[in-house]
Design an enzyme around this catalytic site. Structure first.
Site, PDB file in Angstrom:
ATOM      1  N   LYS A 132     -13.237  52.032  55.850  1.00 13.14           N
ATOM      2  CA  LYS A 132     -13.167  50.921  54.899  1.00 13.14           C
ATOM      3  C   LYS A 132     -11.805  50.262  55.013  1.00 13.14           C
ATOM      4  O   LYS A 132     -10.770  50.901  54.850  1.00 13.14           O
ATOM      5  CB  LYS A 132     -13.382  51.462  53.490  1.00 13.14           C
ATOM      6  CG  LYS A 132     -13.268  50.390  52.415  1.00 13.14           C
ATOM      7  CD  LYS A 132     -13.677  50.945  51.066  1.00 13.14           C
ATOM      8  CE  LYS A 132     -13.434  49.942  49.963  1.00 13.14           C
ATOM      9  NZ  LYS A 132     -13.747  50.499  48.648  1.00 13.14           N
ATOM     10  N   LYS A 180     -17.127  49.104  56.571  1.00  8.89           N
ATOM     11  CA  LYS A 180     -17.052  48.042  55.575  1.00  8.89           C
ATOM     12  C   LYS A 180     -15.730  47.314  55.682  1.00  8.89           C
ATOM     13  O   LYS A 180     -14.712  47.979  55.790  1.00  8.89           O
ATOM     14  CB  LYS A 180     -17.168  48.704  54.200  1.00  8.89           C
ATOM     15  CG  LYS A 180     -16.935  47.779  53.038  1.00  8.89           C
ATOM     16  CD  LYS A 180     -16.987  48.552  51.751  1.00  8.89           C
ATOM     17  CE  LYS A 180     -16.609  47.624  50.624  1.00  8.89           C
ATOM     18  NZ  LYS A 180     -16.379  48.324  49.405  1.00  8.89           N
TER      19      LYS A 180
HETATM   20  C1  PBG Z   1     -14.768  50.273  45.514  1.00  5.13           C
HETATM   21  C2  PBG Z   1     -15.661  49.292  46.153  1.00  5.13           C
HETATM   22  C3  PBG Z   1     -15.328  47.987  46.550  1.00  5.13           C
HETATM   23  C4  PBG Z   1     -16.489  47.417  47.056  1.00  5.13           C
HETATM   24  C5  PBG Z   1     -17.490  48.370  46.969  1.00  5.13           C
HETATM   25  N1  PBG Z   1     -16.947  49.530  46.418  1.00  5.13           N
HETATM   26  C6  PBG Z   1     -14.156  47.168  46.428  1.00  5.13           C
HETATM   27  C7  PBG Z   1     -12.782  47.468  46.674  1.00  5.13           C
HETATM   28  O1  PBG Z   1     -12.372  48.325  47.451  1.00  5.13           O
HETATM   29  O2  PBG Z   1     -12.033  46.743  46.032  1.00  5.13           O
HETATM   30  C8  PBG Z   1     -16.573  46.017  47.596  1.00  5.13           C
HETATM   31  C9  PBG Z   1     -17.902  45.471  47.786  1.00  5.13           C
HETATM   32  C10 PBG Z   1     -17.948  44.024  48.018  1.00  5.13           C
HETATM   33  O3  PBG Z   1     -16.944  43.325  48.204  1.00  5.13           O
HETATM   34  O4  PBG Z   1     -19.080  43.531  48.014  1.00  5.13           O
HETATM   35  N2  PBG Z   1     -15.386  50.896  44.429  1.00  5.13           N
END
Ligand code: PBG
Length: 327
Positions: A198, A251
């Site tokens: 991520k 991601k």
């Molecule tokens: C963290 C989380 C995030 C997303 C999903 N789970 C955001 C982050 O790290 O700020 C992002 C998903 C998206 O942008 O659609 N709980």
């Protein structure tokens, strides 16, 4: 007659719709898609997220219509995000019995048992500082203290009836910590999909509006990955495999298709990618201006993720494009 001696004519396979269908290499199916849902505490809430047209926060009493629309569309895999009534320093709603996600799971179960419920396991939606775990006094994330809370959150989601847990905090050791806690509670059956790779991405902007989780100070670069790095993705994925992850995720998706392909080639676990909020909002904004064809763009993008090697795609487009896909 012809002056040209062409023995190979790839166009021959493109001449008819039948043939194009027969030789298509990748398919986008409803079964590949997972729809994110935002569940808010309170009543009578059906609030469109300003930066994500057609995506809403729902309170539980307003959720059923959305569930109906999803089941009608044939989308039965959901990932749940909660917006708690109160945020605090440790994000305690995330592991409380009456927490928003715990209640959402039982509500959806009671309403329609066909849904498969994945929960996002993280703290940024639940902490008043907006970081993904417990902070030290100096404001840095306390990795190992966060692991203890992740264990509590995992057990609490398991107890509430989640079908799969998806930890997204990029906390070192998160998979092992959760796996151990689950196994000890005799839940060795419950799968973990790790947000293994991520990145610290600007594409999450609209999501942070949706759950009000922007860090109050600082950013997430101390735990999420640097977009400049590719080899490091393998380090992260390898650790999560060793720690017991059942599925891996990359991601965001679109700007990281090279990473999706690399993780697909290097590891044998099922692979998901997250077509994140910013990727969704950009298409919606351009389509609203009449500059692109929304459905065509969405399908082309999702197909590119399949082609890169993803088995599953988390996407806000799931409900609305379902009718254009194979079952
Ligand atoms: C963290 C989380 C995030 C997303 C999903 N789970 C955001 C982050 O790290 O700020 C992002 C998903 C998206 O942008 O659609 N709980």
């Amino acid at each position: 007659m012809t002056q040209f001696d062409l023995t190979r004519r790839p166009r021959r396979l493109r001449g008819s719709g039948h043939l194009r269908d027969m030789v298509r290499e990748n398919h986008l199916r409803r079964d590949d898609l997972i729809m994110p849902l935002f569940i808010a505490h309170g009543q009578g809430i059906r609030r469109e997220i300003p930066s994500m047209p057609d995506i809403y926060q729902y309170s539980l009493d307003e959720l059923d219509r959305e569930l109906d629309a999803l089941s009608e569309a044939g989308i039965f895999r959901l990932i749940l995000f909660g917006i708690p009534p109160q945020k605090d320093a440790v994000g305690s709603d995330a592991f409380s019995d009456g927490g928003i996600i715990q209640r959402a799971i039982s509500h959806i179960r009671d309403y329609d048992e066909r849904f498969y419920l994945i929960t996002d396991v993280c703290f940024c939606e639940y902490t008043d500082h907006g970081h993904c775990g417990v902070l030290r006094e100096d404001g840095t994330l306390h990795n190992d203290a966060t692991l203890k809370n992740l264990q509590k959150q995992a057990l609490s989601h398991a107890e509430a009836g989640a079908d799969m847990l998806a930890p997204s905090g990029m906390i070192d050791g998160m998979i092992r910590a959760m796996r151990e806690a689950l196994d000890e509670a005799d839940r060795s059956d419950l799968p973990i999909m790790s947000y293994a790779v991520k990145y610290a991405s600007a594409f999450y902007g609209p999501f942070r509006d949706a759950v009000d989780s922007s860090p109050q100070s600082g950013d997430r670069r101390a735990y999420q990955m640097d977009p400049a790095n590719a080899r490091e993705a393998r380090v992260e994925a390898r650790l999560d495999v060793e720690e017991g992850a059942d599925l891996l995720m990359v991601k965001p998706a679109l700007s990281y298709l090279d990473i999706v392909r690399d993780i697909r080639d290097q590891f044998d676990l099922p692979l998901a990618c997250y077509n994140v909020s910013g990727e969704y909002s950009m298409v919606k904004a351009a389509a609203a201006k009449g500059w692109v064809d929304e459905t065509a763009i969405a399908i082309e993008k999702l197909l590119s993720m399949k082609r890169a090697g993803a088995d599953l795609i988390l996407t806000y487009f799931a409900r609305d494009i379902a009718s254009h896909l194979d079952s």
